[in-house]
Design a protein around this motif. Structure first.
Motif, PDB file in Angstrom:
ATOM      1  N   ASN A 138       0.807  -1.231   0.000  1.00 48.70           N
ATOM      2  CA  ASN A 138       0.000   0.000   0.000  1.00 48.70           C
ATOM      3  C   ASN A 138       0.837   1.276   0.000  1.00 48.70           C
ATOM      4  N   ARG A 139       2.153   1.143   0.036  1.00 47.27           N
ATOM      5  CA  ARG A 139       2.999   2.346  -0.035  1.00 47.27           C
ATOM      6  C   ARG A 139       3.950   2.324  -1.236  1.00 47.27           C
ATOM      7  N   CYS A 140       3.827   1.291  -2.068  1.00 46.05           N
ATOM      8  CA  CYS A 140       4.851   1.091  -3.095  1.00 46.05           C
ATOM      9  C   CYS A 140       4.440   1.693  -4.431  1.00 46.05           C
ATOM     10  N   GLN A 141       5.306   2.518  -4.981  1.00 47.87           N
ATOM     11  CA  GLN A 141       4.980   3.148  -6.261  1.00 47.87           C
ATOM     12  C   GLN A 141       5.120   2.171  -7.438  1.00 47.87           C
ATOM     13  N   TYR A 142       5.746   1.024  -7.211  1.00 49.99           N
ATOM     14  CA  TYR A 142       5.941   0.056  -8.301  1.00 49.99           C
ATOM     15  C   TYR A 142       4.917  -1.084  -8.247  1.00 49.99           C
ATOM     16  N   ARG A 143       3.949  -0.948  -7.358  1.00 48.38           N
ATOM     17  CA  ARG A 143       2.968  -2.015  -7.127  1.00 48.38           C
ATOM     18  C   ARG A 143       2.221  -2.389  -8.412  1.00 48.38           C
ATOM     19  N   ARG A 144       2.040  -3.729  -8.600  1.00 45.88           N
ATOM     20  CA  ARG A 144       1.184  -4.208  -9.692  1.00 45.88           C
ATOM     21  C   ARG A 144       0.170  -5.176  -9.093  1.00 45.88           C
ATOM     22  N   GLN A 145      -0.698  -5.699  -9.897  1.00 45.58           N
ATOM     23  CA  GLN A 145      -1.788  -6.544  -9.404  1.00 45.58           C
ATOM     24  C   GLN A 145      -1.273  -7.725  -8.571  1.00 45.58           C
ATOM     25  N   LYS A 146      -0.227  -8.372  -9.076  1.00 44.81           N
ATOM     26  CA  LYS A 146       0.310  -9.562  -8.396  1.00 44.81           C
ATOM     27  C   LYS A 146       0.727  -9.261  -6.951  1.00 44.81           C
TER      28      LYS A 146
END
Ligand SMILES: Nc1ncnc2c1ncn2[C@@H]1O[C@H](COP(=O)(O)OP(=O)(O)O)[C@@H](O)[C@H]1O
Ligand code: SF4
Ligand SMILES: [Mg+2]
Length: 315
Positions: free
Chosen positions: A283-291
């Protein structure tokens, strides 16, 4: 020398267990300073307390520690009684709170010597004076008889160190040992810790939220976030190129003289974000993707000596 396998620490409540250390694997070799860094609430102190068998009674723990060719089970805290203070020493952040105000400070040392090494009281008191001298708690003969309120914060931390090392443990766990001290005293305490590691070929697990302290002391560092080790690397490699998005932010949030803008980690503790599934940092990551939301990443080897726990490391 010290190997930790799948350490978990949690607190029961509302019909479930909230895990604050979520399956740590790591090891520390003789003569090594292993740093553990991470923001407040990331599980560093619970790791330190588990390693010394001192978790709060309400905590539950799982996993194993291999030490001195023996296996210690984190579910059986009584196993630590014979090694704590003898083979594993602990230095905490708050020396004032750890020393009994009713006893002379030397007693912390001579009691340990009598209990673990069967010293006579006379010999233990002589040895306490010798150790006080060696650690610069001077004049030692007077200091051993003084009470905690008569000593400065720096001297109290030296006393805690004396109590932790008097039985010459093979492993020292230091949890924020210098956080409450001013910079000059901090440097002195770190130097004493380092000398102990060198002289005794002991392993030091040095926990700090301060990357500067870690960079100064440790060769290798574990980065913790939300109870998970998200990166395990040499200090040099970590500073050169952080591979985990959390490490990148942690490095950027440190105040630096060569940068006038102070980056800060986005608010919200990682532990609060740690759900049952997915990445603790999602919830804090700018690189987050669906997985990242559905599948928990595992700590994987990137290069020899370097591990990262992320689906999409910053390579
Ligand atoms: N007695 C307790 N009961 C419930 N939760 C606790 C207790 N002690 C610590 N915690 C929680 O465990 C998490 C990890 O704490 P800690 O290991 O002290 O963090 P750190 O040392 O990295 O700042 C925190 O979220 C904290 O709120
Ligand atoms: S797994 Fe996804 S959310 Fe977690 S740190 Fe890596 S990229 Fe970010
Ligand atoms: Mg702590």
């Amino acid at each position: 020398m010290l190997e930790i396998r799948e350490l978990k620490v949690g607190f029961p409540g509302q019909g479930k267990i909230t895990w604050v250390v979520r399956g740590s694997f790591f090891s520390a070799a003789a003569g090594e300073v292993l740093g553990i860094v991470g923001e407040s609430g990331s599980g560093k102190s619970m790791t330190a307390l588990a390693l010394t068998g001192l978790l709060p009674p309400e905590a539950v723990a799982a996993g194993k520690m291999i030490f001195l060719q023996q296996t210690f089970n984190f579910t059986k805290r009584e196993q630590w009684q014979k090694i704590r203070g003898r083979e594993i020493g602990l230095v905490l952040q708050d020396p004032a709170g750890s020393l009994n105000p009713l006893y002379p400070v030397g007693r912390a040392v001579w009691e340990a010597l009598c209990y673990h090494l069967n010293y006579s009281e006379k010999k233990a008191k002589q040895e306490a004076e010798r150790i006080f001298s060696a650690l610069g708690i001077l004049p030692a003969a007077k200091r051993v008889r003084q009470y905690p309120h008569q000593l400065s914060g720096g001297l109290k931390q030296r006393v805690m160190l004396a109590a932790a090392i008097c039985c010459r443990p093979k492993v020292l766990i230091a949890d924020e040992p210098t956080t409450a001290l001013d910079v000059t005293v901090q440097a002195q305490i770190l130097k004493l810790l380092y000398s102990y590691v060198e002289e005794q070929r002991a392993a030091l697990v040095l926990i700090s939220h301060d990357l500067g302290v870690i960079a100064q002391m440790a060769a290798r560092v574990l980065v913790m976030c939300g109870g998970v080790i998200v990166e395990d690397a040499s200090v040099y490699e970590l500073f050169r190129q952080p591979l985990h998005p959390y490490t990148q932010l942690l490095l950027a949030s440190q105040p630096r003289l060569d940068r006038n803008m102070l980056h800060t980690l986005p608010p919200g503790t990682a532990a609060a974000a740690a759900g049952e599934e997915g990445c603790v940092f999602a919830n804090r990551c700018q690189y987050r993707r669906q997985k990242c939301l559905t599948e928990e990443p595992r700590l994987k080897i990137m290069t020899p000596g370097r591990k990262v726990c992320c689906h999409y490391p910053l390579v």
